[in-house]
Design a protein around this motif. Structure first.
Motif, PDB file in Angstrom:
ATOM      1  N   GLY A  20       0.652  -1.208   0.062  1.00 23.66           N
ATOM      2  CA  GLY A  20       0.171   0.128  -0.068  1.00 23.66           C
ATOM      3  C   GLY A  20       0.895   1.339  -0.049  1.00 23.66           C
ATOM      4  N   GLN A  21       2.120   1.320  -0.010  1.00 28.17           N
ATOM      5  CA  GLN A  21       3.139   2.446  -0.279  1.00 28.17           C
ATOM      6  C   GLN A  21       2.407   3.372  -1.476  1.00 28.17           C
ATOM      7  OE1 GLN A  21       3.790  -0.907  -0.508  1.00 28.17           O
ATOM      8  NE2 GLN A  21       6.025  -1.267   0.022  1.00 28.17           N
ATOM      9  N   THR A  22       2.951   4.759  -1.173  1.00 27.50           N
ATOM     10  CA  THR A  22       2.469   5.675  -1.924  1.00 27.50           C
ATOM     11  C   THR A  22       3.724   6.424  -2.585  1.00 27.50           C
ATOM     12  OG1 THR A  22       1.888   7.225  -0.158  1.00 27.50           O
ATOM     13  CG2 THR A  22       0.093   5.746  -1.202  1.00 27.50           C
ATOM     14  N   GLU A  23       5.125   6.093  -2.053  1.00 27.67           N
ATOM     15  CA  GLU A  23       6.057   6.754  -2.500  1.00 27.67           C
ATOM     16  C   GLU A  23       7.085   5.845  -2.433  1.00 27.67           C
ATOM     17  OE1 GLU A  23       6.573  10.143  -0.048  1.00 27.67           O
ATOM     18  OE2 GLU A  23       7.697   9.206   1.213  1.00 27.67           O
ATOM     19  N   VAL A  24       8.313   6.122  -3.205  1.00 26.00           N
ATOM     20  CA  VAL A  24       9.527   5.384  -3.182  1.00 26.00           C
ATOM     21  C   VAL A  24      10.822   6.119  -3.449  1.00 26.00           C
ATOM     22  CG1 VAL A  24       9.379   4.495  -5.625  1.00 26.00           C
ATOM     23  CG2 VAL A  24      10.676   3.202  -3.888  1.00 26.00           C
ATOM     24  N   MET A  25      11.893   5.837  -3.077  1.00 27.61           N
ATOM     25  CA  MET A  25      13.217   6.458  -3.413  1.00 27.61           C
ATOM     26  C   MET A  25      14.061   5.515  -4.294  1.00 27.61           C
ATOM     27  SD  MET A  25      13.414   9.410  -1.903  1.00 27.61           S
ATOM     28  CE  MET A  25      15.167   9.851  -1.871  1.00 27.61           C
ATOM     29  N   LEU A  26      14.243   5.818  -5.799  1.00 18.63           N
ATOM     30  CA  LEU A  26      14.686   4.845  -6.696  1.00 18.63           C
ATOM     31  C   LEU A  26      16.110   5.296  -6.847  1.00 18.63           C
ATOM     32  CD1 LEU A  26      12.103   4.950  -9.221  1.00 18.63           C
ATOM     33  CD2 LEU A  26      12.489   2.989  -7.842  1.00 18.63           C
ATOM     34  N   ASP A  27      17.061   4.590  -6.891  1.00 18.10           N
ATOM     35  CA  ASP A  27      18.342   4.788  -7.449  1.00 18.10           C
ATOM     36  C   ASP A  27      18.359   4.475  -8.692  1.00 18.10           C
ATOM     37  OD1 ASP A  27      20.592   5.494  -6.011  1.00 18.10           O
ATOM     38  OD2 ASP A  27      21.160   3.812  -5.123  1.00 18.10           O
ATOM     39  N   LEU A  28      18.323   5.302  -9.606  1.00 19.79           N
ATOM     40  CA  LEU A  28      18.455   5.210 -10.998  1.00 19.79           C
ATOM     41  C   LEU A  28      19.498   5.799 -11.574  1.00 19.79           C
ATOM     42  CD1 LEU A  28      14.645   6.831 -12.069  1.00 19.79           C
ATOM     43  CD2 LEU A  28      15.710   4.352 -12.104  1.00 19.79           C
ATOM     44  N   VAL A  29      20.342   5.159 -12.733  1.00 22.62           N
ATOM     45  CA  VAL A  29      21.486   5.595 -13.077  1.00 22.62           C
ATOM     46  C   VAL A  29      21.289   7.077 -13.843  1.00 22.62           C
ATOM     47  CG1 VAL A  29      22.521   3.377 -13.175  1.00 22.62           C
ATOM     48  CG2 VAL A  29      21.265   4.013 -15.149  1.00 22.62           C
ATOM     49  N   PRO A  30      22.295   7.633 -14.144  1.00 19.41           N
ATOM     50  CA  PRO A  30      22.035   8.872 -14.868  1.00 19.41           C
ATOM     51  C   PRO A  30      21.600   8.588 -16.188  1.00 19.41           C
ATOM     52  CG  PRO A  30      24.312   8.791 -13.710  1.00 19.41           C
ATOM     53  CD  PRO A  30      23.909   7.558 -13.441  1.00 19.41           C
ATOM     54  N   GLY A  31      20.758   9.411 -16.831  1.00 22.01           N
ATOM     55  CA  GLY A  31      20.489   9.126 -18.165  1.00 22.01           C
ATOM     56  C   GLY A  31      18.857   9.441 -18.211  1.00 22.01           C
ATOM     57  N   GLN A  32      18.328   9.151 -19.277  1.00 18.81           N
ATOM     58  CA  GLN A  32      16.761   9.298 -19.449  1.00 18.81           C
ATOM     59  C   GLN A  32      15.999   8.126 -19.069  1.00 18.81           C
ATOM     60  OE1 GLN A  32      15.685  10.402 -23.294  1.00 18.81           O
ATOM     61  NE2 GLN A  32      15.769  12.693 -22.786  1.00 18.81           N
ATOM     62  N   HIS A  33      15.152   8.035 -18.185  1.00 18.12           N
ATOM     63  CA  HIS A  33      14.114   7.220 -17.621  1.00 18.12           C
ATOM     64  C   HIS A  33      12.528   7.381 -18.190  1.00 18.12           C
ATOM     65  CE1 HIS A  33      17.580   5.098 -15.707  1.00 18.12           C
ATOM     66  NE2 HIS A  33      17.801   6.364 -15.444  1.00 18.12           N
ATOM     67  N   ARG A  34      11.967   6.118 -18.564  1.00 14.64           N
ATOM     68  CA  ARG A  34      10.510   6.204 -18.730  1.00 14.64           C
ATOM     69  C   ARG A  34       9.954   5.675 -17.600  1.00 14.64           C
ATOM     70  NH1 ARG A  34       8.889   5.402 -24.777  1.00 14.64           N
ATOM     71  NH2 ARG A  34       7.161   4.556 -23.559  1.00 14.64           N
ATOM     72  N   LEU A  35       8.839   6.313 -17.244  1.00  9.23           N
ATOM     73  CA  LEU A  35       8.002   5.928 -15.923  1.00  9.23           C
ATOM     74  C   LEU A  35       6.404   5.838 -16.375  1.00  9.23           C
ATOM     75  CD1 LEU A  35       9.572   8.003 -13.091  1.00  9.23           C
ATOM     76  CD2 LEU A  35      10.416   5.756 -13.928  1.00  9.23           C
ATOM     77  N   GLN A  36       5.797   4.844 -15.526  1.00 10.40           N
ATOM     78  CA  GLN A  36       4.422   4.736 -15.827  1.00 10.40           C
ATOM     79  C   GLN A  36       3.905   4.286 -14.530  1.00 10.40           C
ATOM     80  OE1 GLN A  36       2.601   2.191 -18.614  1.00 10.40           O
ATOM     81  NE2 GLN A  36       0.741   3.753 -19.020  1.00 10.40           N
ATOM     82  N   LEU A  37       2.778   4.723 -13.989  1.00  6.81           N
ATOM     83  CA  LEU A  37       2.212   4.163 -12.888  1.00  6.81           C
ATOM     84  C   LEU A  37       1.117   3.419 -13.291  1.00  6.81           C
ATOM     85  CD1 LEU A  37       2.132   7.165 -10.334  1.00  6.81           C
ATOM     86  CD2 LEU A  37       3.385   5.087 -10.090  1.00  6.81           C
ATOM     87  N   VAL A  38       0.881   2.527 -12.478  1.00  5.11           N
ATOM     88  CA  VAL A  38      -0.424   1.351 -12.953  1.00  5.11           C
ATOM     89  C   VAL A  38      -0.905   0.690 -11.489  1.00  5.11           C
ATOM     90  CG1 VAL A  38      -1.050  -0.783 -14.258  1.00  5.11           C
ATOM     91  CG2 VAL A  38       0.731   0.748 -15.114  1.00  5.11           C
TER      92      VAL A  38
END
Length: 147
Positions: A106-124
């Motif tokens: 039921g979490q409503t947030e997260v801290m992501l360790d994404l590598v530098p560069g472009q990233h595509r995100l979508q919530l479902v």
């Protein structure tokens, strides 16, 4: 005879479960969105991602309650319904891997360790079994740049 009955019961269970997949109705007007990120944003790692939801509630995975679901974050993959399984993924449980993050608690947030560069995100949103609702409650795909 017992073996035949057992096999028949198992087959019925499999058919019934697959017939129900993707059949959880989405409340009319339900929507999911990114609270703190917008398409084109440039951010630093780690990236905080906050999930917004309207028209339905959040419940942990496995909870059978009308008008609820839990969040999934799709990362660096095609939009929902356009992945490797095409439209069939709308009737299947969302996988759990580097491109599909589950928030079944039921979490409503997260801290992501994404590598530098472009990233595509979508919530479902997914139902109690991680299957998208019908119709799917999904955000637009956004592209962010991590510095």
């Amino acid at each position: 005879m017992k073996r035949i009955l057992s096999l028949t019961a198992a087959a019925f269970t499999i058919v019934a479960a697959s017939a129900l997949a993707g059949d959880t109705p989405a409340p009319e007007g339900a929507g999911v969105y990114f609270i703190n990120l917008a398409d084109g944003d440039t951010v630093s790692a780690p990236v905080k991602v906050s999930f917004g939801l309207t028209g339905m509630g959040v419940a942990p995975a496995g909870t059978e309650k009308d008008k609820t679901g839990h969040h999934h974050l799709l990362i660096d993959r095609p939009p929902l319904g356009e992945g490797p399984d095409g439209a069939e993924e709308l009737n299947q449980g969302i996988p759990a891997d580097d491109h599909h993050k589950h928030f079944g608690g039921g979490q409503t947030e997260v801290m992501l360790d994404l590598v530098p560069g472009q990233h595509r995100l979508q919530l479902v949103m997914g139902d109690m079994n991680h299957v998208p609702h019908d119709p799917p409650v999904a955000s637009e795909v956004i592209t962010i740049t991590v510095e």
